[in-house]
Motif scaffolding. Structure first.
Motif, PDB file in Angstrom:
ATOM      1  N   LYS A 293      -3.681  -1.201  12.165  1.00  5.54           N
ATOM      2  CA  LYS A 293      -3.367  -1.061  13.441  1.00  5.54           C
ATOM      3  C   LYS A 293      -1.650  -0.480  13.716  1.00  5.54           C
ATOM      4  O   LYS A 293      -1.081  -1.641  13.314  1.00  5.54           O
ATOM      5  CB  LYS A 293      -3.630  -1.584  14.658  1.00  5.54           C
ATOM      6  CG  LYS A 293      -5.218  -1.960  14.850  1.00  5.54           C
ATOM      7  CD  LYS A 293      -6.024  -0.593  14.908  1.00  5.54           C
ATOM      8  CE  LYS A 293      -7.417  -0.782  15.121  1.00  5.54           C
ATOM      9  NZ  LYS A 293      -8.401   0.480  15.110  1.00  5.54           N
ATOM     10  N   SER A 294      -1.483   0.764  13.577  1.00  6.92           N
ATOM     11  CA  SER A 294      -0.221   1.143  13.739  1.00  6.92           C
ATOM     12  C   SER A 294      -0.214   2.646  14.311  1.00  6.92           C
ATOM     13  O   SER A 294      -1.115   3.337  13.881  1.00  6.92           O
ATOM     14  CB  SER A 294       0.597   0.995  12.503  1.00  6.92           C
ATOM     15  OG  SER A 294       0.228   2.142  11.595  1.00  6.92           O
ATOM     16  N   PRO A 295       0.814   3.250  14.984  1.00  3.01           N
ATOM     17  CA  PRO A 295       1.126   4.386  15.454  1.00  3.01           C
ATOM     18  C   PRO A 295       0.886   5.554  14.478  1.00  3.01           C
ATOM     19  O   PRO A 295       0.155   6.600  14.465  1.00  3.01           O
ATOM     20  CB  PRO A 295       2.067   4.442  16.232  1.00  3.01           C
ATOM     21  CG  PRO A 295       2.633   3.148  16.597  1.00  3.01           C
ATOM     22  CD  PRO A 295       2.012   2.355  15.322  1.00  3.01           C
ATOM     23  N   ASN A 297      -0.684   5.219  11.240  1.00  6.48           N
ATOM     24  CA  ASN A 297      -1.781   5.119  10.890  1.00  6.48           C
ATOM     25  C   ASN A 297      -2.797   5.595  11.534  1.00  6.48           C
ATOM     26  O   ASN A 297      -3.690   6.420  11.088  1.00  6.48           O
ATOM     27  CB  ASN A 297      -2.233   3.717  10.205  1.00  6.48           C
ATOM     28  CG  ASN A 297      -3.426   3.805   9.399  1.00  6.48           C
ATOM     29  OD1 ASN A 297      -3.617   4.599   8.437  1.00  6.48           O
ATOM     30  ND2 ASN A 297      -4.313   2.643   9.534  1.00  6.48           N
ATOM     31  N   ASP A 298      -2.784   5.386  12.847  1.00  3.39           N
ATOM     32  CA  ASP A 298      -3.792   6.035  13.967  1.00  3.39           C
ATOM     33  C   ASP A 298      -3.615   7.322  13.940  1.00  3.39           C
ATOM     34  O   ASP A 298      -4.722   8.108  14.051  1.00  3.39           O
ATOM     35  CB  ASP A 298      -3.388   5.151  15.450  1.00  3.39           C
ATOM     36  CG  ASP A 298      -3.666   3.870  15.455  1.00  3.39           C
ATOM     37  OD1 ASP A 298      -4.408   3.412  14.421  1.00  3.39           O
ATOM     38  OD2 ASP A 298      -3.240   3.108  16.511  1.00  3.39           O
ATOM     39  N   ALA A 299      -2.367   8.152  13.913  1.00  2.47           N
ATOM     40  CA  ALA A 299      -2.199   9.563  14.029  1.00  2.47           C
ATOM     41  C   ALA A 299      -2.819  10.074  12.535  1.00  2.47           C
ATOM     42  O   ALA A 299      -3.455  11.241  12.602  1.00  2.47           O
ATOM     43  CB  ALA A 299      -0.791   9.705  13.753  1.00  2.47           C
ATOM     44  N   PHE A 300      -2.578   9.405  11.594  1.00  2.00           N
ATOM     45  CA  PHE A 300      -3.107   9.876  10.243  1.00  2.00           C
ATOM     46  C   PHE A 300      -4.710   9.938  10.098  1.00  2.00           C
ATOM     47  O   PHE A 300      -5.384  11.009   9.731  1.00  2.00           O
ATOM     48  CB  PHE A 300      -2.651   9.032   9.113  1.00  2.00           C
ATOM     49  CG  PHE A 300      -3.238   9.124   7.684  1.00  2.00           C
ATOM     50  CD1 PHE A 300      -2.868  10.284   7.011  1.00  2.00           C
ATOM     51  CD2 PHE A 300      -4.201   8.279   7.132  1.00  2.00           C
ATOM     52  CE1 PHE A 300      -3.588  10.671   5.691  1.00  2.00           C
ATOM     53  CE2 PHE A 300      -4.963   8.638   6.070  1.00  2.00           C
ATOM     54  CZ  PHE A 300      -4.586   9.645   5.262  1.00  2.00           C
ATOM     55  N   ILE A 301      -5.271   8.910  10.735  1.00  2.00           N
ATOM     56  CA  ILE A 301      -6.616   8.801  10.675  1.00  2.00           C
ATOM     57  C   ILE A 301      -7.392   9.857  11.763  1.00  2.00           C
ATOM     58  O   ILE A 301      -8.439  10.489  11.263  1.00  2.00           O
ATOM     59  CB  ILE A 301      -7.316   7.219  11.182  1.00  2.00           C
ATOM     60  CG1 ILE A 301      -6.735   6.503  10.329  1.00  2.00           C
ATOM     61  CG2 ILE A 301      -8.648   7.389  11.478  1.00  2.00           C
ATOM     62  CD1 ILE A 301      -7.116   5.015  10.694  1.00  2.00           C
TER      63      ILE A 301
END
Length: 301
Positions: A293-295, A297-301
């Motif tokens: 959970k990180s901004p 990684n969230d954007a990448f997913i």
């Protein structure tokens, strides 16, 4: 999906390379640039490699939506070497000579990589290798995009030796019987000895691909951990053998608080096949986890 960031890097490199050498010749010969995907979709390694195939198809689709590369669409050519190391070489040759691919993304095990290497050298094509490996190899026809032992294995061991990691004094090096585990464990054994670990405090064990009967080995690990010193397992077990290994740990009552396992070849895909409630606290050292959970990684997913 695992390794997607490295695959992005790989596609960018393909774009850069497409303007010259044999890759350029292939790229200009049709309306598409063919990309070979050489991952096991059956057999013992399918549990790990199918995800990499899916990641590549996702990335190729994304790139095509952006216009492709050099004004051409990317076309995936997927083959299944079926966890059969000689078949990897046959399929690699087929991709290059018959399908005329510009580059190949593939292999998981070092033994599969070494099987295909002579083909890529002979035909002067490019392999993008996405997984951690043992080092000690550098070839102009291969882009090694995964971690070497100094980037993955040694930092994991350093963590376990630290106070935060449990101050481990006794070590089980457990791996699948092929190049990567044997070379990595040779490096780790030398590193541990240099750090003052006694030879009798290092246990090394190898099992075949697809190994399923872990009862005796897990019993030996459990016994090894009763010497009054904090013990950990460093696992280079690959493929679907991980599923019965972790199940047997749970069956034998081996908890992370007693003997933690740090794995170098287990990610979210492999864990999906395991009842994880008994495995809380065991560790994995890896380049990327989709579940982080990180901004960014969230954007990448």
């Amino acid at each position: 999906m695992k390794f997607t960031r490295r695959a992005v890097l790989g596609l960018a490199t393909v774009a850069a390379l497409s303007s010259f050498s044999s890759i350029g010749a292939y790229a200009q010969s049709s309306d598409t640039i063919k990309i070979g995907i050489l991952h096991s979709l059956s057999g013992t390694m399918a549990i790990s490699e199918t995800t990499l195939k899916d990641a590549m198809l996702m990335l190729i689709d994304e790139q095509n939506k952006k216009g492709g590369v050099l004004g051409k669409k990317l076309e995936a050519v997927v083959v299944d070497p079926a966890s059969n190391w000689p078949l990897f070489a046959e399929k690699a040759r087929e991709l290059i000579t018959q399908q005329k691919v510009s580059a190949v993304f593939g292999c998981w095990t070092s033994v599969s990589r070494k099987s295909v290497l002579p083909v890529f050298k002979e035909l002067n094509n490019i392999l993008f290798y996405p997984v951690q490996y043992e080092g000690e190899e550098s070839e102009k026809n291969v882009f090694y995009t995964g971690a070497a032992p100094n980037q993955q294995a040694i930092p994991a061991v350093d963590y376990l030796m630290s106070k935060d990691g449990g101050d481990v004094k006794r070590w089980v090096l457990a791996g699948t019987d092929y190049v990567y585990p044997r070379t990595t464990n040779k490096i780790l054994e030398a590193y541990l000895l240099a750090k003052g670990v006694k030879k009798e405090d290092i246990m090394i064990n190898y099992t075949p691909f697809g190994h399923s009967d872990w009862q005796t080995i897990v019993a030996d690990i459990k016994k090894f951990g009763t010497a009054g010193k904090k013990t950990a397992v460093v696992s280079t077990i690959n493929g679907d053998a991980n599923v019965p290994f972790y199940k047997e740990l749970a069956n034998a009552g081996v908890k992370a608080t007693d003997i933690p396992v740090v794995a170098f070849s287990v990610g979210e895909e492999e864990l999906a096949g395991v009842d994880t409630k008994n495995l809380v606290g065991h560790l994995a050292a890896w380049n990327y986890f989709q579940s982080v959970k990180s901004p960014v990684n969230d954007a990448f997913i």
